[in-house]
Design a protein around this motif. Sequence first.
Motif, PDB file in Angstrom:
ATOM      1  N   SER A   1       0.801  -1.220   0.000  1.00  0.00           N
ATOM      2  CA  SER A   1       0.000   0.000   0.000  1.00  0.00           C
ATOM      3  C   SER A   1       0.834   1.269   0.000  1.00  0.00           C
ATOM      4  CB  SER A   1      -0.929   0.002   1.222  1.00  0.00           C
ATOM      5  OG  SER A   1      -0.163  -0.056   2.415  1.00  0.00           O
ATOM      6  N   GLY A   2       2.144   1.157  -0.070  1.00  0.00           N
ATOM      7  CA  GLY A   2       2.992   2.328  -0.080  1.00  0.00           C
ATOM      8  C   GLY A   2       3.212   2.861   1.327  1.00  0.00           C
ATOM      9  N   LYS A   3       4.464   2.897   1.773  1.00  0.00           N
ATOM     10  CA  LYS A   3       4.772   3.287   3.138  1.00  0.00           C
ATOM     11  C   LYS A   3       5.875   4.328   3.154  1.00  0.00           C
ATOM     12  CE  LYS A   3       1.963   0.178   4.903  1.00  0.00           C
ATOM     13  NZ  LYS A   3       0.802   0.496   5.731  1.00  0.00           N
ATOM     14  N   SER A   4       6.219   4.773   4.353  1.00  0.00           N
ATOM     15  CA  SER A   4       7.329   5.704   4.502  1.00  0.00           C
ATOM     16  C   SER A   4       8.641   4.936   4.481  1.00  0.00           C
ATOM     17  CB  SER A   4       7.195   6.454   5.827  1.00  0.00           C
ATOM     18  OG  SER A   4       7.401   5.545   6.918  1.00  0.00           O
ATOM     19  N   ARG A   5       9.736   5.693   4.447  1.00  0.00           N
ATOM     20  CA  ARG A   5      11.043   5.044   4.467  1.00  0.00           C
ATOM     21  C   ARG A   5      11.229   4.241   5.750  1.00  0.00           C
ATOM     22  NH1 ARG A   5      16.514   5.939   6.042  1.00  0.00           N
ATOM     23  NH2 ARG A   5      17.908   4.888   4.552  1.00  0.00           N
ATOM     24  N   GLU A   6      10.781   4.781   6.878  1.00  0.00           N
ATOM     25  CA  GLU A   6      10.936   4.065   8.143  1.00  0.00           C
ATOM     26  C   GLU A   6      10.121   2.776   8.144  1.00  0.00           C
ATOM     27  OE1 GLU A   6      12.573   2.909  11.420  1.00  0.00           O
ATOM     28  OE2 GLU A   6      13.182   4.760  10.387  1.00  0.00           O
ATOM     29  N   ASP A   7       8.947   2.803   7.522  1.00  0.00           N
ATOM     30  CA  ASP A   7       8.155   1.577   7.405  1.00  0.00           C
ATOM     31  C   ASP A   7       8.911   0.528   6.589  1.00  0.00           C
ATOM     32  OD1 ASP A   7       5.973   2.528   8.866  1.00  0.00           O
ATOM     33  OD2 ASP A   7       5.086   3.454   7.092  1.00  0.00           O
ATOM     34  N   SER A   8       9.517   0.959   5.481  1.00  0.00           N
ATOM     35  CA  SER A   8      10.275   0.030   4.643  1.00  0.00           C
ATOM     36  C   SER A   8      11.490  -0.508   5.380  1.00  0.00           C
ATOM     37  CB  SER A   8      10.701   0.713   3.343  1.00  0.00           C
ATOM     38  OG  SER A   8       9.585   0.933   2.504  1.00  0.00           O
ATOM     39  N   LEU A   9      12.131   0.347   6.180  1.00  0.00           N
ATOM     40  CA  LEU A   9      13.271  -0.119   6.970  1.00  0.00           C
ATOM     41  C   LEU A   9      12.844  -1.175   7.987  1.00  0.00           C
ATOM     42  CD1 LEU A   9      15.225   3.209   7.579  1.00  0.00           C
ATOM     43  CD2 LEU A   9      16.074   1.188   6.354  1.00  0.00           C
ATOM     44  N   ARG A  10      11.699  -0.949   8.632  1.00  0.00           N
ATOM     45  CA  ARG A  10      11.200  -1.948   9.584  1.00  0.00           C
ATOM     46  C   ARG A  10      10.899  -3.263   8.872  1.00  0.00           C
ATOM     47  NH1 ARG A  10       8.727   2.529  12.353  1.00  0.00           N
ATOM     48  NH2 ARG A  10       6.900   2.430  10.971  1.00  0.00           N
ATOM     49  N   GLN A  11      10.335  -3.158   7.679  1.00  0.00           N
ATOM     50  CA  GLN A  11      10.037  -4.366   6.921  1.00  0.00           C
ATOM     51  C   GLN A  11      11.330  -5.084   6.530  1.00  0.00           C
ATOM     52  OE1 GLN A  11       7.582  -3.649   3.515  1.00  0.00           O
ATOM     53  NE2 GLN A  11       7.253  -5.817   3.078  1.00  0.00           N
ATOM     54  N   ALA A  12      12.332  -4.322   6.127  1.00  0.00           N
ATOM     55  CA  ALA A  12      13.619  -4.926   5.769  1.00  0.00           C
ATOM     56  C   ALA A  12      14.236  -5.642   6.968  1.00  0.00           C
ATOM     57  CB  ALA A  12      14.576  -3.855   5.243  1.00  0.00           C
ATOM     58  N   ARG A  13      14.175  -5.001   8.150  1.00  0.00           N
ATOM     59  CA  ARG A  13      14.736  -5.639   9.345  1.00  0.00           C
ATOM     60  C   ARG A  13      14.006  -6.927   9.671  1.00  0.00           C
ATOM     61  NH1 ARG A  13      14.162  -0.102  11.392  1.00  0.00           N
ATOM     62  NH2 ARG A  13      16.133   1.014  11.010  1.00  0.00           N
ATOM     63  N   ALA A  14      12.682  -6.919   9.520  1.00  0.00           N
ATOM     64  CA  ALA A  14      11.907  -8.130   9.802  1.00  0.00           C
ATOM     65  C   ALA A  14      12.276  -9.245   8.837  1.00  0.00           C
ATOM     66  CB  ALA A  14      10.413  -7.828   9.717  1.00  0.00           C
ATOM     67  N   LEU A  15      12.431  -8.916   7.563  1.00  0.00           N
ATOM     68  CA  LEU A  15      12.814  -9.926   6.580  1.00  0.00           C
ATOM     69  C   LEU A  15      14.207 -10.473   6.879  1.00  0.00           C
ATOM     70  CD1 LEU A  15      11.434  -8.179   3.382  1.00  0.00           C
ATOM     71  CD2 LEU A  15      10.678 -10.400   4.261  1.00  0.00           C
ATOM     72  N   LEU A  16      15.140  -9.593   7.221  1.00  0.00           N
ATOM     73  CA  LEU A  16      16.494 -10.038   7.556  1.00  0.00           C
ATOM     74  C   LEU A  16      16.488 -10.920   8.797  1.00  0.00           C
ATOM     75  CD1 LEU A  16      18.389  -6.704   6.863  1.00  0.00           C
ATOM     76  CD2 LEU A  16      18.672  -8.840   5.595  1.00  0.00           C
ATOM     77  N   ASP A  17      15.680 -10.559   9.779  1.00  0.00           N
ATOM     78  CA  ASP A  17      15.597 -11.363  10.997  1.00  0.00           C
ATOM     79  C   ASP A  17      14.965 -12.723  10.749  1.00  0.00           C
ATOM     80  OD1 ASP A  17      16.840  -9.551  12.636  1.00  0.00           O
ATOM     81  OD2 ASP A  17      14.999  -8.679  13.440  1.00  0.00           O
ATOM     82  N   SER A  18      14.124 -12.819   9.723  1.00  0.00           N
ATOM     83  CA  SER A  18      13.457 -14.098   9.454  1.00  0.00           C
ATOM     84  C   SER A  18      14.453 -15.178   9.075  1.00  0.00           C
ATOM     85  CB  SER A  18      12.426 -13.935   8.329  1.00  0.00           C
ATOM     86  OG  SER A  18      13.047 -13.912   7.050  1.00  0.00           O
ATOM     87  N   GLY A  19      15.546 -14.788   8.415  1.00  0.00           N
ATOM     88  CA  GLY A  19      16.521 -15.762   7.964  1.00  0.00           C
ATOM     89  C   GLY A  19      16.006 -16.685   6.881  1.00  0.00           C
ATOM     90  N   ASP A  20      14.859 -16.383   6.303  1.00  0.00           N
ATOM     91  CA  ASP A  20      14.232 -17.293   5.351  1.00  0.00           C
ATOM     92  C   ASP A  20      14.595 -16.923   3.914  1.00  0.00           C
ATOM     93  OD1 ASP A  20      12.003 -19.466   5.043  1.00  0.00           O
ATOM     94  OD2 ASP A  20      11.580 -17.931   3.543  1.00  0.00           O
ATOM     95  N   PRO A  21      15.173 -17.848   3.140  1.00  0.00           N
ATOM     96  CA  PRO A  21      15.630 -17.514   1.783  1.00  0.00           C
ATOM     97  C   PRO A  21      14.499 -17.195   0.823  1.00  0.00           C
ATOM     98  CG  PRO A  21      15.846 -19.875   2.191  1.00  0.00           C
ATOM     99  CD  PRO A  21      15.511 -19.239   3.508  1.00  0.00           C
ATOM    100  N   ILE A  22      13.304 -17.748   1.045  1.00  0.00           N
ATOM    101  CA  ILE A  22      12.188 -17.467   0.156  1.00  0.00           C
ATOM    102  C   ILE A  22      11.634 -16.070   0.418  1.00  0.00           C
ATOM    103  CG2 ILE A  22       9.905 -18.224  -0.598  1.00  0.00           C
ATOM    104  CD1 ILE A  22      12.237 -20.137  -1.310  1.00  0.00           C
TER     105      ILE A  22
END
Length: 310
Positions: free
Chosen positions: A179-200
């Motif tokens: 839905s389109g977010k702010s830069r800080e929202d995207s950073l939080r999403q990036a951190r969550a993805l990195l923390d997941s450790g999941d290659p998919i």
Amino acid sequence: MNRLHALAAVGAVAVVVAIALYPSQSAGDSQTSSGTRETTAPATVEASPAFNEQRLNSEPVASSSASPETRQALETLLRQLNDARSYRQFIAAALKDAPRGGFIYAAEASQQCDKFQSARDSTKPQATSNQALQSAALLEARCDITSDEFFERLSAALSAEKATLNSDPLFAMLVPNSSGKSREDSLRQARALLDSGDPIAMESLVHLDFRDPIGETPYFDGHHYRSPADRDLMDDAWLLVECSLGLVCDAEATQTLLLCATRDWCGSDVAEALQIGRGPDGTFVQVQTLANSLLSAIRSKRAAAFVPAS
């Protein structure tokens, strides 16, 4: 639109469809994935033409945010995806564990089959070498489920899990950017993805530009990959990244078979197939270099590398 954002969006719509069309239907097949093979540890990419002599064991990214139960479920799903010889069976089993990553893994299997079918239906010249034809036959046997059947099973599973789907950590990580977010929202999403450790799930890391709500243009470390050649470069680099993060990439792996069947780049694994295909124009080293840069950012959990500054 990148594949996982598209699948997450489909999932959000399918919840509504499932409630309307499949109020009482179960997820279907109870059969689990069958057929396993011995696999060696995937290789870490080395930015050197002599990459075959410099491979190291992979170092999967540890997950710090998911619960132990979710981490175990994701590890099981990855292992089952690696071993799957029937995607019909794998998808049926994965959808039974939708609240812990099963939805995204089932969608990933279906997407790979769609990629194969799209290449076969294309008007572009088809790969015709014996090895390419053999790879196509193996993929056809593995992709033993149609898109229509996948969506029927998906809708049924989402109906059954409608109260708990939002607890799926991978689904929750992939949906916000739609839905389109702010830069800080995207950073939080990036951190969550990195923390997941999941290659998919982490494939979406390069589609988090907050100014690009549907994630159409890949971005990494100051560069937007807008041209077709640049996008192909990112796609091929990400294949190597996934190999280093736990996805099996040997001769029988789906990605290796796809490279051979659709592009006539046939090798003993993904890296060799890419070297064969990209060797003549000298771009394989570029793919390696980008893959290593991506891996470095992932393993150091450098979220800012995946989100533009402004």
